[in-house]
Design a protein around this motif. Structure first.
Motif, short mmCIF file in Angstrom:
data_model
loop_
_atom_site.label_atom_id
_atom_site.label_comp_id
_atom_site.label_asym_id
_atom_site.label_seq_id
_atom_site.Cartn_x
_atom_site.Cartn_y
_atom_site.Cartn_z
N SER A 165 0.82 -1.22 0.00
CA SER A 165 0.00 0.00 0.00
C SER A 165 0.85 1.27 0.00
O SER A 165 0.33 2.36 -0.25
CB SER A 165 -0.93 0.01 1.21
N VAL A 166 2.16 1.14 0.27
CA VAL A 166 3.02 2.33 0.27
C VAL A 166 3.36 2.80 -1.14
O VAL A 166 3.89 3.91 -1.32
CB VAL A 166 4.34 2.08 1.05
N TYR A 167 3.05 1.97 -2.15
CA TYR A 167 3.38 2.34 -3.52
C TYR A 167 2.22 3.11 -4.16
O TYR A 167 1.04 2.83 -3.87
CB TYR A 167 3.66 1.09 -4.36
N ALA A 217 5.60 7.34 2.13
CA ALA A 217 4.53 6.57 2.76
C ALA A 217 5.09 5.50 3.69
O ALA A 217 4.55 5.25 4.77
CB ALA A 217 3.64 5.93 1.68
N MET A 218 6.19 4.90 3.27
CA MET A 218 6.83 3.87 4.09
C MET A 218 7.31 4.46 5.42
O MET A 218 7.11 3.88 6.49
CB MET A 218 7.99 3.27 3.30
N HIS A 219 7.94 5.62 5.36
CA HIS A 219 8.43 6.26 6.57
C HIS A 219 7.27 6.64 7.49
O HIS A 219 7.35 6.47 8.71
CB HIS A 219 9.25 7.50 6.22
N LYS A 228 9.46 1.63 14.15
CA LYS A 228 10.00 2.95 14.47
C LYS A 228 11.52 2.97 14.33
O LYS A 228 12.09 3.98 13.88
CB LYS A 228 9.59 3.35 15.88
N ALA A 229 12.16 1.86 14.68
CA ALA A 229 13.62 1.78 14.51
C ALA A 229 13.99 1.82 13.02
O ALA A 229 14.98 2.45 12.63
CB ALA A 229 14.16 0.52 15.16
N GLY A 240 19.12 9.18 5.07
CA GLY A 240 18.64 10.25 4.20
C GLY A 240 17.55 9.82 3.24
O GLY A 240 17.41 10.41 2.16
N MET A 241 16.76 8.82 3.62
CA MET A 241 15.76 8.28 2.70
C MET A 241 14.42 9.00 2.79
O MET A 241 13.56 8.78 1.94
CB MET A 241 15.54 6.79 2.98
#
Length: 214
Positions: A89-91, A180-182, A193-194, A203-204
């Motif tokens: 779903s993050v895509y 979205a992933m972050h 969270k880690a 830096g992503m």
């Protein structure tokens, strides 16, 4: 381990950071029948003069692993960092599949046993200093007789790291998924969270590069 180049973290500082943050490792070597024998135990990663990386630890004397290390000093140590499922779903498009993100370190090591009581005591003090410095005084106050009894029940070892692999699998190659992933990982479990923090460290969060392989 399987290492697609985009997930190969070649900076030794990343590997060292992971090993120190997740010190509960798996020590793998061969038993007398040639089968893999695994012990799960905490290890302290220490850089010696000249940059040589050594992993310090011990096992109970009834554990036969120290005998296998004595007979065959070459072994492998693995550390597993944070890991979690990643939903497609993050895509922004639907033609994607789920995956699992994780950080891991694999070390090829040469083992040296530490069996002399004074050397084992020094090893334990190093481990105490890492995990609970306040216990050092209590250990000293237990008395020499009790200390020697406890020391007789363990075998220490120093594992010299000869080869090091560090895998950071964080969807680096799918920049369109990073925001979205972050967001998902930042609001998730402790491991998630880690992973979000590692994304920030690398830096992503602004969208960078580095396959869904496992």
């Amino acid at each position: 381990m399987y290492m697609p180049p985009q997930f190969n973290a070649t900076d030794p500082a990343i590997a060292l950071s992971l090993m120190r943050a997740h010190p509960f490792a798996s020590l793998v070597s061969n038993d007398d029948e040639g089968l893999p024998f695994v012990s799960h135990l905490p290890l302290v990663a220490r850089q010696e003069e000249g940059g040589q990386l050594v992993l310090l630890g011990h096992c109970a004397k009834p554990n036969p692993h120290w005998r296998y290390l004595q007979a065959r000093p070459r072994a492998v140590v693995t550390f597993l960092g944070p890991h979690s499922y990643l939903s497609p779903s993050v895509y922004p498009d639907l033609a994607r599949v789920p995956t699992w993100n994780y950080l891991a370190v694999h070390c090829t090591v040469e083992a040296r046993l530490i069996e002399e009581p004074a050397a084992k005591d020094a090893l334990l003090k190093t481990l105490i200093g890492k995990h609970e410095p306040g216990y050092a005084q209590q250990w000293r106050d237990l008395g020499e007789e009790f200390q020697l009894k406890m020391l007789a029940g363990i075998v220490g070892f120093a594992l010299r790291v000869d080869q090091l692999q560090c895998k950071v699998k964080l969807n680096q190659h799918r920049r369109e998924s990073h925001a979205a992933m972050h967001a998902v990982y930042s609001a998730g479990t402790g491991d998630e969270k880690a992973l979000a923090m590692w994304m920030e460290r690398l830096g992503m969060t602004a969208g960078t590069a580095a396959t869904e392989g496992h």
